[in-house]
Write a protein that holds these residues in place. Structure first.
Motif, short mmCIF file in Angstrom:
data_model
loop_
_atom_site.label_atom_id
_atom_site.label_comp_id
_atom_site.label_asym_id
_atom_site.label_seq_id
_atom_site.Cartn_x
_atom_site.Cartn_y
_atom_site.Cartn_z
N LEU A 108 -7.35 2.06 3.31
CA LEU A 108 -7.08 0.72 2.78
C LEU A 108 -6.28 -0.11 3.78
O LEU A 108 -6.55 -1.29 3.99
N SER A 109 -5.30 0.52 4.43
CA SER A 109 -4.52 -0.20 5.45
C SER A 109 -5.42 -0.71 6.56
O SER A 109 -5.33 -1.86 6.97
N GLU A 110 -6.28 0.19 7.04
CA GLU A 110 -7.18 -0.18 8.13
C GLU A 110 -7.96 -1.45 7.80
O GLU A 110 -8.08 -2.34 8.62
N GLN A 166 -4.58 5.72 1.64
CA GLN A 166 -3.73 4.63 2.11
C GLN A 166 -4.08 4.22 3.53
O GLN A 166 -4.05 3.05 3.89
N PHE A 167 -4.43 5.21 4.33
CA PHE A 167 -4.83 4.93 5.71
C PHE A 167 -6.07 4.03 5.73
O PHE A 167 -6.11 3.01 6.43
N SER A 211 -2.83 -6.38 -2.99
CA SER A 211 -2.45 -7.28 -1.90
C SER A 211 -2.16 -8.65 -2.51
O SER A 211 -2.25 -8.83 -3.72
N ARG A 223 -7.30 -3.65 5.37
CA ARG A 223 -6.45 -4.83 5.12
C ARG A 223 -6.03 -5.47 6.44
O ARG A 223 -5.74 -6.65 6.51
N LEU A 224 -5.97 -4.65 7.49
CA LEU A 224 -5.55 -5.17 8.79
C LEU A 224 -6.70 -5.86 9.53
O LEU A 224 -6.47 -6.60 10.47
N ASN A 281 -8.54 -5.78 -0.02
CA ASN A 281 -7.43 -6.61 -0.48
C ASN A 281 -7.29 -6.66 -2.00
O ASN A 281 -6.20 -6.90 -2.51
N ILE A 282 -8.40 -6.43 -2.70
CA ILE A 282 -8.27 -6.47 -4.16
C ILE A 282 -8.17 -5.07 -4.77
O ILE A 282 -7.92 -4.94 -5.96
N ILE A 321 -13.52 2.71 11.53
CA ILE A 321 -12.28 3.34 11.98
C ILE A 321 -12.45 3.95 13.37
O ILE A 321 -11.59 3.82 14.23
N LEU A 353 0.82 -1.22 0.00
CA LEU A 353 0.00 0.00 0.00
C LEU A 353 0.85 1.26 0.00
O LEU A 353 0.36 2.35 -0.26
#
Lengths: 423, 423
Positions: free
Chosen positions: B253-255, B250-251, A411, B257-258, B283-284, B313, A401
């Motif tokens: 998407l990261s959130e 990015q924040f 991913s 994905r985690l 993820n995609i 969030i 990312l």
């Protein structure tokens, strides 16, 4: 059959690495050479400058036959945890006969002596270290003074062991003792720049200095083999790098502004009030540098703070981490191999006490096949196997990312096949 | 004493808002005019273009006497939840006599009739809506067809209510019924662009179009009052805006994905398999647009998806949200006032059934003082009061991290004093 193993990060692979590799081969004269390498996050608590497959390719083009990934849960630990994971990987593979590591002192008998003391007297020694830590010293310093007291020697003798590679070396030897492994260990005097040297210093510049040069868009051609140069160039052109910790700045600050102390309670390493320090700091800091500096105290190193950032983000639960630090790596993830390395892998598949994962899409099938083979003395736990691997996947999915080119931010990097190089 | 209340977002305050405000005042002839306004995140599920204090200032310079913040847990809900929070705030203040809202149809008796039906037959009606939802319709569409069936009328009559302001209007009236409030409601025919109109369309352009123009660095002088223009200019020059949802890409998407599905289990609104859709999509997808589009299905609106991002969030727990949607806002947070508004606040402090928070550093003291006053018929719950306020703080602390100028990314915006304007 002689198999040489090296523990590496190759972030990126540079002339010093090549020199070390060649010297190690000259020393051991191995039939095969394998590297266990950090994945997308490195021991300094930072994302690697380019992803693990690109770095594996650099290794394969420069004399390594097989590259295995040090599971993220070890790559992001202090010297002790990092060494326990790396050496464990080589030991459990069942075929590595020799490891060679760089050393500033290059005094193998002294390193061995210290390692033995630390290993055999771990309880007494832990007590001495704790006493020093209570004075507010950082772990490396506490260990130094504890060692001095224990050995009843002068500080100068101990100071010989202050350098990163010697510290790691001691941990490698300790890990060999812990696994009761037959792997032989050798040292090579480290040449060129210090591990942490910030500035370029000729042909043998440190990886830190090279990454800095990349950050400031300097040409790094003279510090790395041509193959490294071309791989970096290609990765950068495709927008898959360079990745710097700073790219994650807003993400990291957000993560810790969102967290409460109870969210960190269960995360490995957040002792000594570090939970509160992290959360408070996220709220008073406006950038990553400030964030880390506001957490910093004499007794915490910068690397430790950076690693802890990722412990929290990737949710490195205490119980699984302690389990990991008892049992070692649960699988050998193959990032790439040469055609020669392929031969090695076919032998390893008959000897390894942990599953060898070449194609992660088949991870569950691999597990099934492995469990059918009841002759082998397997040395892994299924739930820990899944947990450790899940952390590698998570780390990669976050890593991508922060590629500069947003169209590359997919991913699932972990489900690609390994790099294969003719040779 | 006549007190006019308006529900607003002012994102940013523009000519259409000014027109609406003036018309409302002409209609009601109030002694005081107050606005309840979204904070740093708006009902479309996006960060506001500039922070809530800057937007409060725009309001105060254009005819509003007091600006109160709609707690984040309501501002980030669908029309029903948003209206319940906004109207609740005005109702609990104990002094608002009239509310005026914009309406495309401007047919108050029809809006009232529908609101009554929806309010009085909520159970039967919910059942009808659910039946339509099962066909895969979005909530707004399901409601439209359910209404048509319930009223046994033709679709054209119902279609009159398809527009954003009418939908909100119905919810405002319903909320007034729910609180059994004496507040009188009026409509003003909406002029100029539609609420969601993407393109600039003369003097009365929509806030969406104005934000778009800002994104593409067009001059927006002719679409907003001069005071708005100067405030925006100042905020942008200081690097505290513009803030766009894309900045959080990015924040976000990261959130996701985690996250694992169990992390969303307890979050308000993640029903109908949305938990899985969000995680799979993160993820995609390589960017925010893709992320949202991959979640989208006929039955989910884009706004709902965006709001849910922030539910996850900010950890909007189901139980507290349901509690909030029963009890209404737990405090009146003052973002700013004019000297005239100060007089209003002194009256409100004697009437309000929820604590009025002017200086959040004194939040706990305010609570103590409030509880000492046992004569008043207080209408709030201490744990919900703390929870709702904590979400406002959290939202602000994340919001500031996405300011363009990193030196402005401090947390604690909520602990500043309100804006005070002479007049």
């Amino acid at each position: 059959m002689k198999v040489l193993g090296v523990v590496v990060e190759y972030n990126p692979f540079h002339n010093g690495h090549l020199y070390h590799l060649k010297s190690a081969k000259k020393l051991v004269k191995p039939d095969f050479t394998i590297a266990v390498m950090s994945g997308n996050f490195c021991q300094r608590g930072e994302p690697a400058i380019v992803n693990k497959f690109a770095r594996a390719k650099m290794a394969l083009l420069n004399g390594i036959d097989v590259v295995l990934e040090i599971p993220t849960v070890y790559a992001l630990q202090d010297a002790g945890g990092f060494a326990f994971g790396s050496v464990g990987l080589m030991h459990k593979l069942g075929l590595v006969t020799d490891i060679v590591f760089g050393s500033e002192s290059a005094d193998i008998s002294f390193l061995e002596k210290i390692s033995k003391i630390l290993y055999e007297n771990s309880k007494e020694f832990d007590y001495l270290i704790k006493r020093e830590l209570k004075k507010g010293l950082s772990y490396p310093n506490a260990r130094k003074f504890a060692l001095q007291k224990f050995l009843k020697t002068d500080l100068d003798t101990i100071k010989k062991l202050e350098n990163s590679n010697d510290i790691l070396g001691i941990e490698y030897i300790k890990a060999i003792f812990k696994y009761n492994s037959n792997i032989k260990y050798h040292v090579i005097k480290r040449v060129g720049a210090k591990y942490n040297e910030q500035n370029l210093s000729g042909k043998f510049s440190s990886a830190t200095a090279i990454r800095n040069a990349i950050k400031f868009e300097k040409n790094i051609k003279e510090y790395v083999p041509e193959s490294t140069y071309l791989i970096l160039k290609d990765e950068f052109e495709k927008g898959r790098g360079p990745v710097f910790l700073e790219n994650l700045e807003q993400f990291i600050l957000s993560e810790f502004r969102l967290k409460a102390r109870e969210n960190l309670e269960n995360i490995y390493g957040f002792s000594e009030g570090l939970d509160k320090r992290f959360i408070d700091s996220a709220n008073i800091s406006t950038n990553l540098k400030e964030f880390i500096e506001n957490i910093k105290a004499k007794r915490f190193t910068f690397s430790r703070i950076r690693r802890l950032i990722f412990h929290a983000i990737f949710n490195f639960e205490k119980n699984y981490m302690e389990f990991s630090n008892k049992l070692g790596p649960q699988y050998a993830r193959v990032l790439g191999f040469t055609t020669k390395g392929q031969e090695f892998l076919s032998y390893a598949k008959k000897k390894s006490t942990i599953p060898i994962i070449t194609n992660p899409s088949l991870k569950n099938k691999i597990l099934k096949d492995v469990l059918k083979n009841s002759e082998r003395k397997w040395d892994f736990n299924i739930s820990l196997y899944n947990w450790q691997f899940e952390k590698d996947i998570l780390a990669s999915n976050i890593y991508t990312l922060f590629y500069p080119n947003s169209s590359q931010r997919k991913s699932g990097m972990d489900f690609r096949k390994p790099i294969i190089i003719e040779g």
